[in-house]
Write a protein that holds these residues in place. Structure first.
Motif, mmCIF file in Angstrom:
data_model
loop_
_atom_site.group_PDB
_atom_site.id
_atom_site.type_symbol
_atom_site.label_atom_id
_atom_site.label_comp_id
_atom_site.label_asym_id
_atom_site.label_seq_id
_atom_site.Cartn_x
_atom_site.Cartn_y
_atom_site.Cartn_z
ATOM 1 N N ARG A 59 0.832 -1.208 0.000
ATOM 2 C CA ARG A 59 0.000 0.000 0.000
ATOM 3 C C ARG A 59 0.859 1.247 0.000
ATOM 4 N NH1 ARG A 59 -3.640 1.216 5.183
ATOM 5 N NH2 ARG A 59 -1.534 1.232 6.060
ATOM 6 N N ASN A 87 -7.002 2.203 -8.518
ATOM 7 C CA ASN A 87 -7.802 1.027 -8.169
ATOM 8 C C ASN A 87 -7.082 0.153 -7.145
ATOM 9 O OD1 ASN A 87 -9.741 1.830 -10.011
ATOM 10 N ND2 ASN A 87 -8.923 0.564 -11.680
ATOM 11 N N HIS A 89 -4.768 1.109 -5.075
ATOM 12 C CA HIS A 89 -4.700 1.827 -3.798
ATOM 13 C C HIS A 89 -6.002 1.668 -3.009
ATOM 14 C CE1 HIS A 89 -3.180 5.745 -1.695
ATOM 15 N NE2 HIS A 89 -3.199 4.693 -0.909
ATOM 16 N N THR A 90 -7.136 1.734 -3.718
ATOM 17 C CA THR A 90 -8.437 1.584 -3.046
ATOM 18 C C THR A 90 -8.573 0.207 -2.412
ATOM 19 O OG1 THR A 90 -9.494 3.125 -4.595
ATOM 20 C CG2 THR A 90 -10.930 1.604 -3.397
ATOM 21 N N ASP A 93 -6.187 -0.124 0.603
ATOM 22 C CA ASP A 93 -6.714 0.602 1.769
ATOM 23 C C ASP A 93 -7.842 -0.181 2.415
ATOM 24 O OD1 ASP A 93 -5.031 2.757 1.784
ATOM 25 O OD2 ASP A 93 -6.332 4.049 0.582
ATOM 26 N N GLN A 94 -8.654 -0.844 1.595
ATOM 27 C CA GLN A 94 -9.751 -1.646 2.134
ATOM 28 C C GLN A 94 -9.213 -2.857 2.884
ATOM 29 O OE1 GLN A 94 -12.541 -2.888 -0.839
ATOM 30 N NE2 GLN A 94 -13.950 -3.826 0.630
#
Length: 248
Positions: A59, A87, A89-90, A93-94
């Motif tokens: 990340r 995408n 990174h999202t 993060d999740q």
């Protein structure tokens, strides 16, 4: 009679035989029986922790790429890179949770220094980036070792499961055999006990009492004795009649 009592006692011992579960100091074979499962759990925990560390490192690297791409001149390749990195990174993060503000600020500063025209800032940032990449390589090695360790532990668990299942089948067979022994012993006790009781009655007891009564009637009232015999003979078999005659 002693033989019957002995069989009864033996059946009770078999029926109430000691059977306990769990680990005990007096049963060394149980001490390490759960060790393979414990080792698998420990290996899984190590792998999970290493994977989480790898996700956090990924990340951070994706965040650096995202920031750097934001400063890149517009072009079709850059636009695609921004889109795909965003995408990733999202998703990261999740998976890893929100990035702490201090870490995000440090990443922004590092990328800024890497892009700086000031040589000293850029050089220091390159050192920090090299250290980050060394940590990433270490995490990658740890991840590989953790995966291999889990494979070994799972292999040992499979062997242990097979061994424990064979032991469980042996115990089940022993319990089934003991149940048959108990059932057979109980039936034998009933048969022997019934036979013993019959012999006691046939050789004494009631035949002795009836024989004594007939003996007394033969002396004092022979006619009544004959009448009583005529009533008994139709309902008694030869063995019972013989047992009564022994006492007349």
């Amino acid at each position: 009679m002693r033989a019957i009592l002995y069989l009864a006692a033996l059946s009770c011992l078999l029926l109430c035989g000691c059977s306990t579960t769990g680990k005990h100091w007096w049963s060394p074979a149980t001490w390490g029986s759960s060790r393979p499962a414990t080792q698998v759990a420990a290996a899984e925990s190590t792998l999970d922790a290493t994977q989480a560390s790898a996700v956090r490192s990924a990340r951070a690297e994706v965040a650096k790429a995202d920031i750097a791409l934001a400063a890149a001149p517009a072009s079709r390749p850059v636009e695609i890179a921004r889109r795909t990195v965003g995408n990733a990174h999202t998703l990261l993060d999740q998976a890893a949770g929100p990035m702490p503000a201090a870490e995000a600020a440090a990443i922004r500063q590092q990328v800024s220094d890497l892009l700086s025209d000031v040589a000293t800032l850029r050089s220091a940032a390159e050192v920090r980036q090299a250290q980050d990449e060394d940590r990433i390589a270490a995490v990658s090695d740890q991840l590989a070792r953790a995966g291999a360790a889990l494979d070994v532990a799972q292999g040992k668990l499979a062997v242990a499961f097979t061994r424990e299942n064979e032991l469980a089948d042996t115990l089940r067979n022993e319990r089934a055999a003991r149940a048959w022994m108990i059932g057979g012993g109980s039936l034998l006790i009933i048969v022997l006990g019934g036979g013993w009781l019959y012999l006691q009655i046939a050789s004494g007891g009631i035949p002795r009492a009836i024989g004594g009564m007939l003996k007394g009637l033969d002396r004092s009232a022979p006619a009544q004795a004959d009448a009583f015999r005529s009533l008994l003979d139709p309902v008694l078999n030869r063995i019972e009649q013989a047992a009564i005659r022994k006492h007349t």
